[in-house]
Design a protein around this motif. Structure first.
Motif, PDB file in Angstrom:
ATOM      1  N   ALA A   1      -4.423  13.570   1.849  1.00 26.51           N
ATOM      2  CA  ALA A   1      -3.765  14.838   1.536  1.00 26.51           C
ATOM      3  C   ALA A   1      -3.272  14.907   0.107  1.00 26.51           C
ATOM      4  O   ALA A   1      -3.202  15.997  -0.472  1.00 26.51           O
ATOM      5  CB  ALA A   1      -2.592  15.073   2.495  1.00 26.51           C
ATOM      6  N   GLU A   2      -2.919  13.758  -0.487  1.00 23.64           N
ATOM      7  CA  GLU A   2      -2.292  13.802  -1.797  1.00 23.64           C
ATOM      8  C   GLU A   2      -2.514  12.523  -2.573  1.00 23.64           C
ATOM      9  O   GLU A   2      -2.768  11.458  -2.008  1.00 23.64           O
ATOM     10  CB  GLU A   2      -0.785  14.052  -1.651  1.00 23.64           C
ATOM     11  N   SER A   3      -2.434  12.639  -3.880  1.00 19.54           N
ATOM     12  CA  SER A   3      -2.277  11.481  -4.760  1.00 19.54           C
ATOM     13  C   SER A   3      -0.781  11.277  -4.967  1.00 19.54           C
ATOM     14  O   SER A   3      -0.007  12.239  -4.951  1.00 19.54           O
ATOM     15  CB  SER A   3      -2.958  11.726  -6.109  1.00 19.54           C
ATOM     16  N   ARG A   4      -0.384  10.046  -5.162  1.00 19.96           N
ATOM     17  CA  ARG A   4       1.064   9.793  -5.340  1.00 19.96           C
ATOM     18  C   ARG A   4       1.274   8.575  -6.222  1.00 19.96           C
ATOM     19  O   ARG A   4       0.431   7.692  -6.312  1.00 19.96           O
ATOM     20  CB  ARG A   4       1.735   9.573  -3.986  1.00 19.96           C
ATOM     21  N   ARG A   5       2.413   8.571  -6.872  1.00 18.85           N
ATOM     22  CA  ARG A   5       2.808   7.407  -7.658  1.00 18.85           C
ATOM     23  C   ARG A   5       4.313   7.252  -7.612  1.00 18.85           C
ATOM     24  O   ARG A   5       5.059   8.233  -7.548  1.00 18.85           O
ATOM     25  CB  ARG A   5       2.324   7.521  -9.110  1.00 18.85           C
ATOM     26  N   ARG A   6       4.744   6.003  -7.646  1.00 17.64           N
ATOM     27  CA  ARG A   6       6.167   5.675  -7.693  1.00 17.64           C
ATOM     28  C   ARG A   6       6.459   5.143  -9.095  1.00 17.64           C
ATOM     29  O   ARG A   6       5.841   4.180  -9.536  1.00 17.64           O
ATOM     30  CB  ARG A   6       6.520   4.636  -6.629  1.00 17.64           C
ATOM     31  N   ASP A   7       7.412   5.766  -9.760  1.00 22.35           N
ATOM     32  CA  ASP A   7       7.656   5.454 -11.178  1.00 22.35           C
ATOM     33  C   ASP A   7       8.688   4.336 -11.326  1.00 22.35           C
ATOM     34  O   ASP A   7       9.839   4.560 -11.719  1.00 22.35           O
ATOM     35  CB  ASP A   7       8.107   6.719 -11.917  1.00 22.35           C
TER      36      ASP A   7
ATOM     37  N   ASP B   1      21.518  -0.953  -2.195  1.00 21.37           N
ATOM     38  CA  ASP B   1      22.297  -0.303  -3.257  1.00 21.37           C
ATOM     39  C   ASP B   1      21.634  -0.391  -4.626  1.00 21.37           C
ATOM     40  O   ASP B   1      22.308  -0.406  -5.658  1.00 21.37           O
ATOM     41  CB  ASP B   1      23.728  -0.877  -3.325  1.00 21.37           C
ATOM     42  N   TRP B   2      20.294  -0.440  -4.638  1.00 19.50           N
ATOM     43  CA  TRP B   2      19.546  -0.347  -5.871  1.00 19.50           C
ATOM     44  C   TRP B   2      18.960   1.044  -6.002  1.00 19.50           C
ATOM     45  O   TRP B   2      18.935   1.814  -5.047  1.00 19.50           O
ATOM     46  CB  TRP B   2      18.415  -1.393  -5.903  1.00 19.50           C
ATOM     47  N   GLN B   3      18.453   1.357  -7.193  1.00 18.79           N
ATOM     48  CA  GLN B   3      17.834   2.658  -7.397  1.00 18.79           C
ATOM     49  C   GLN B   3      16.525   2.777  -6.635  1.00 18.79           C
ATOM     50  O   GLN B   3      15.770   1.812  -6.521  1.00 18.79           O
ATOM     51  CB  GLN B   3      17.543   2.885  -8.892  1.00 18.79           C
ATOM     52  N   ARG B   4      16.281   3.976  -6.141  1.00 13.56           N
ATOM     53  CA  ARG B   4      15.027   4.291  -5.477  1.00 13.56           C
ATOM     54  C   ARG B   4      14.086   4.914  -6.509  1.00 13.56           C
ATOM     55  O   ARG B   4      14.476   5.868  -7.197  1.00 13.56           O
ATOM     56  CB  ARG B   4      15.288   5.277  -4.355  1.00 13.56           C
ATOM     57  N   PRO B   5      12.855   4.419  -6.665  1.00 14.42           N
ATOM     58  CA  PRO B   5      11.953   5.016  -7.663  1.00 14.42           C
ATOM     59  C   PRO B   5      11.572   6.438  -7.281  1.00 14.42           C
ATOM     60  O   PRO B   5      11.376   6.746  -6.099  1.00 14.42           O
ATOM     61  CB  PRO B   5      10.739   4.087  -7.645  1.00 14.42           C
ATOM     62  N   ALA B   6      11.464   7.290  -8.266  1.00 13.23           N
ATOM     63  CA  ALA B   6      11.012   8.657  -8.030  1.00 13.23           C
ATOM     64  C   ALA B   6       9.555   8.639  -7.576  1.00 13.23           C
ATOM     65  O   ALA B   6       8.765   7.815  -8.028  1.00 13.23           O
ATOM     66  CB  ALA B   6      11.160   9.493  -9.291  1.00 13.23           C
ATOM     67  N   MET B   7       9.218   9.563  -6.681  1.00  9.25           N
ATOM     68  CA  MET B   7       7.848   9.693  -6.195  1.00  9.25           C
ATOM     69  C   MET B   7       7.236  10.966  -6.750  1.00  9.25           C
ATOM     70  O   MET B   7       7.805  12.052  -6.626  1.00  9.25           O
ATOM     71  CB  MET B   7       7.828   9.747  -4.667  1.00  9.25           C
ATOM     72  N   ARG B   8       6.070  10.844  -7.400  1.00  6.28           N
ATOM     73  CA  ARG B   8       5.320  12.018  -7.849  1.00  6.28           C
ATOM     74  C   ARG B   8       4.159  12.237  -6.898  1.00  6.28           C
ATOM     75  O   ARG B   8       3.477  11.293  -6.504  1.00  6.28           O
ATOM     76  CB  ARG B   8       4.795  11.816  -9.267  1.00  6.28           C
TER      77      ARG B   8
ATOM     78  N   LYS C   1      16.485   2.187 -14.166  1.00  6.17           N
ATOM     79  CA  LYS C   1      17.443   1.523 -15.056  1.00  6.17           C
ATOM     80  C   LYS C   1      18.103   0.325 -14.385  1.00  6.17           C
ATOM     81  O   LYS C   1      18.602  -0.571 -15.059  1.00  6.17           O
ATOM     82  CB  LYS C   1      18.525   2.514 -15.497  1.00  6.17           C
ATOM     83  N   ARG C   2      18.143   0.335 -13.058  1.00  9.29           N
ATOM     84  CA  ARG C   2      18.703  -0.790 -12.304  1.00  9.29           C
ATOM     85  C   ARG C   2      17.653  -1.275 -11.319  1.00  9.29           C
ATOM     86  O   ARG C   2      17.218  -0.528 -10.444  1.00  9.29           O
ATOM     87  CB  ARG C   2      19.969  -0.378 -11.538  1.00  9.29           C
ATOM     88  N   PHE C   3      17.253  -2.512 -11.482  1.00  8.71           N
ATOM     89  CA  PHE C   3      16.203  -3.056 -10.630  1.00  8.71           C
ATOM     90  C   PHE C   3      16.447  -4.548 -10.482  1.00  8.71           C
ATOM     91  O   PHE C   3      16.818  -5.223 -11.455  1.00  8.71           O
ATOM     92  CB  PHE C   3      14.827  -2.805 -11.257  1.00  8.71           C
TER      93      PHE C   3
ATOM     94  N   GLY D   1       0.781  -1.229   0.000  1.00  4.76           N
ATOM     95  CA  GLY D   1       0.000   0.000   0.000  1.00  4.76           C
ATOM     96  C   GLY D   1       0.811   1.275   0.000  1.00  4.76           C
ATOM     97  O   GLY D   1       2.022   1.283  -0.264  1.00  4.76           O
ATOM     98  N   ARG D   2       0.116   2.386   0.298  1.00  2.00           N
ATOM     99  CA  ARG D   2       0.734   3.712   0.252  1.00  2.00           C
ATOM    100  C   ARG D   2       1.971   3.820   1.133  1.00  2.00           C
ATOM    101  O   ARG D   2       2.908   4.560   0.828  1.00  2.00           O
ATOM    102  CB  ARG D   2      -0.288   4.776   0.700  1.00  2.00           C
ATOM    103  N   ALA D   3       1.983   3.095   2.244  1.00  2.00           N
ATOM    104  CA  ALA D   3       3.091   3.180   3.193  1.00  2.00           C
ATOM    105  C   ALA D   3       4.220   2.201   2.879  1.00  2.00           C
ATOM    106  O   ALA D   3       5.076   1.943   3.731  1.00  2.00           O
ATOM    107  CB  ALA D   3       2.581   2.934   4.604  1.00  2.00           C
ATOM    108  N   SER D   4       4.258   1.673   1.672  1.00  2.00           N
ATOM    109  CA  SER D   4       5.269   0.699   1.272  1.00  2.00           C
ATOM    110  C   SER D   4       6.686   1.158   1.623  1.00  2.00           C
ATOM    111  O   SER D   4       7.044   2.319   1.430  1.00  2.00           O
ATOM    112  CB  SER D   4       5.182   0.470  -0.246  1.00  2.00           C
ATOM    113  N   LYS D   5       7.478   0.221   2.119  1.00  2.00           N
ATOM    114  CA  LYS D   5       8.881   0.476   2.449  1.00  2.00           C
ATOM    115  C   LYS D   5       9.825  -0.012   1.347  1.00  2.00           C
ATOM    116  O   LYS D   5      11.043  -0.006   1.529  1.00  2.00           O
ATOM    117  CB  LYS D   5       9.246  -0.234   3.764  1.00  2.00           C
ATOM    118  N   LEU D   6       9.269  -0.431   0.219  1.00  2.00           N
ATOM    119  CA  LEU D   6      10.104  -1.012  -0.824  1.00  2.00           C
ATOM    120  C   LEU D   6      11.188  -0.044  -1.285  1.00  2.00           C
ATOM    121  O   LEU D   6      12.330  -0.456  -1.519  1.00  2.00           O
ATOM    122  CB  LEU D   6       9.237  -1.445  -2.009  1.00  2.00           C
ATOM    123  N   SER D   7      10.872   1.235  -1.440  1.00  4.00           N
ATOM    124  CA  SER D   7      11.878   2.198  -1.875  1.00  4.00           C
ATOM    125  C   SER D   7      13.062   2.226  -0.907  1.00  4.00           C
ATOM    126  O   SER D   7      14.224   2.274  -1.324  1.00  4.00           O
ATOM    127  CB  SER D   7      11.256   3.595  -1.983  1.00  4.00           C
ATOM    128  N   ASP D   8      12.775   2.198   0.397  1.00  2.56           N
ATOM    129  CA  ASP D   8      13.846   2.181   1.400  1.00  2.56           C
ATOM    130  C   ASP D   8      14.656   0.906   1.306  1.00  2.56           C
ATOM    131  O   ASP D   8      15.893   0.924   1.419  1.00  2.56           O
ATOM    132  CB  ASP D   8      13.254   2.307   2.806  1.00  2.56           C
TER     133      ASP D   8
END
Length: 460
Positions: A310-316, A203-210, A321-323, A190-197
């Motif tokens: 408060a907001e809509s959000r998406r992780r791209d 040492d992988w790329q963190r997806p950008a958050m919009r 390029k590295r995943f 869900g919205r509180a996903s820790k996957l980016s962390d």
């Protein structure tokens, strides 16, 4: 030549039965037991020897609210696009839902109102009207009835990477910590996903958050109704955004199981919370279609429920390029939108369709799932475009505005206006908003030409 987003969306939104599944995985692990996680597990059950769903909360055995979904008491809509996918994953889903108390509507007993004017019916697409816990419970039962799917109640604390792939999930409960081995991992937390962390820590790329600020406020009441299927089962009434936000920007109502009405009132900006059932009823009676006043006059079934987003959000993820291989994300862990537009459950179902398409395509699982993310992007972009284009029309939302926003919004407004009175335009417009077709189909020359003629009062 790359496949167009509209063609990808059309393939994912098909109603054709799923066939040609093949076991290509040993153990798949799904993080999160909500609708998105359960649907991912259902798809994986056809491709893995075993599927483990890791969920921190005890999952209820019936249609009850659960702690991990604070918004589940609000009105949720299973759009026609999502309903078609659930029929693919669980044949007979609609019949079972109806047998257990849901209202399966046709286009004839749904109404929509724009600034007090009743819109013409599209005559085609219906909904499953029920509470969110009801739909989630049915999906959960159908998924956990599969012999190779089980739930593990614990907390996911991280991922294990070996080489270029994910090989496990770090888990913990009150007494112990351990690693669940995995040949494939799906993040559905869900919205509180820790996957980016977790990616960054490995040492992988963190997806950008919009992000887009929306500041939406919900209040929902549930009231008793007369037994049986009502002649009018669902309605939505919305008002064009203005510099002075209305007390009720959107009001939605649906008949749900156990002979109840569920009514949600939404507004935005800095407004006082609705104070009790009397004020709620007064707002339903003022400037709303008669069905709202009638429904709110019934006996309340519990306290009013509030929710703020408060907001809509998406992780791209599709831009990375590295995943690591053998890892994807679905549902709100990828994108969560303004809930007013009712896209959440149907988006999750289409993400599952993308996972099914990906696994049936014979992918190299030792490579990142870029093809999956490319397909998922068609769904995310569609829902994001629908919701954010409407939000950007509000004077209190300050972007970000996409390139060409003014012209594209003018074109879409032509179609929106024509859909109020012209059935053919309504069919095309609702097909997009109900997540059956991609938004790009609305700007076909024939559709635009018809909308222009309708809005100018010329014969079509």
């Amino acid at each position: 030549m790359p496949e167009s987003a509209a063609r990808v969306f059309a393939r994912l939104s098909t109603d054709e039965p799923i066939a040609d599944t093949e076991t290509v995985l040993g153990r798949a692990v799904v993080l999160g037991g909500s609708i998105a996680g359960m649907l991912a597990a259902r798809v994986l059950s056809g491709h893995a020897e075993s599927v483990v769903i890791i969920e921190r909360d005890e999952l209820p055995s019936s249609a009850q609210r659960r702690r991990g979904t604070p918004h589940d008491g609000q009105l949720h809509t299973l759009m026609h696009g999502g309903r078609m996918q659930l029929e693919r994953f669980f044949p007979g889903f609609g019949q079972q839902a109806r047998a257990e108390g849901a209202i399966v509507t046709s286009a004839m007993n749904i109404r929509a109102y724009a600034d007090g004017v009743q819109k013409v019916s599209d005559g085609k697409m219906g909904l499953i009207s029920s509470s969110r816990p009801f739909v989630e419970s049915l999906i959960r039962r159908r998924t956990l009835d599969l012999p190779n799917v089980k739930v593990l109640t614990c907390r996911a604390k991280g991922l294990v990477f070996e080489g270029d792939a994910v090989t496990g999930v770090r888990c913990a409960d009150e007494n112990d910590e351990w690693i669940e081995d995995a040949d494939f991992v799906v993040d559905a937390t869900g919205r509180a996903s820790k996957l980016s962390d977790w990616l960054e820590a490995g040492d992988w790329q963190r997806p950008a958050m919009r992000r887009m600020a929306i500041d939406i406020n919900y209040t929902t009441g549930i009231f008793a109704r007369e037994p049986g299927d009502p002649a009018l089962a669902a309605a939505i009434a919305y008002r064009t955004p203005s510099t002075a936000p209305p007390r009720v920007a959107t009001a939605a109502i649906t008949a749900i199981e156990r002979d109840r009405w569920l009514i949600t009132i939404a507004n935005y900006g800095r407004q006082e919370p609705i104070k009790g059932v009397d004020e709620f009823r007064a707002l339903c009676a003022a400037d709303q279609p008669p069905i709202y006043r009638e429904a709110a006059s019934g006996e309340p079934a519990g306290e009013l429920l509030t929710y703020r987003q408060a907001e809509s959000r998406r992780r791209d993820f599709h831009l990375l390029k590295r995943f690591p291989a053998r890892l994807i994300a679905v549902g709100d862990a990828v994108a969560s939108f303004n809930p007013v537009y009712g896209q959440g459950m149907s988006s999750a179902a289409l993400h599952a369709s993308a996972l099914s398409d990906y696994l049936r395509s014979g992918p190299d699982l030792d490579e990142p799932a870029y093809r999956f993310f490319a397909m998922q992007r068609a769904v995310v972009d569609a829902a994001w475009q629908i919701s954010t284009s409407a939000d950007l029309a509000r004077p209190d939302v300050n972007g970000p505005y996409p390139r060409g926003y003014r012209f594209s919004s003018w074109l879409i407004n032509q179609i929106v206006d024509a859909s109020v009175v012209d059935q053919r335009t309504a069919v095309r417009f609702n097909s997009v908003t109900y997540m059956r077709t991609h938004p790009s189909t609305l700007v076909k020359p024939s559709t635009l030409a018809r909308a222009f003629r309708v809005n100018r009062g010329k014969p079509v």
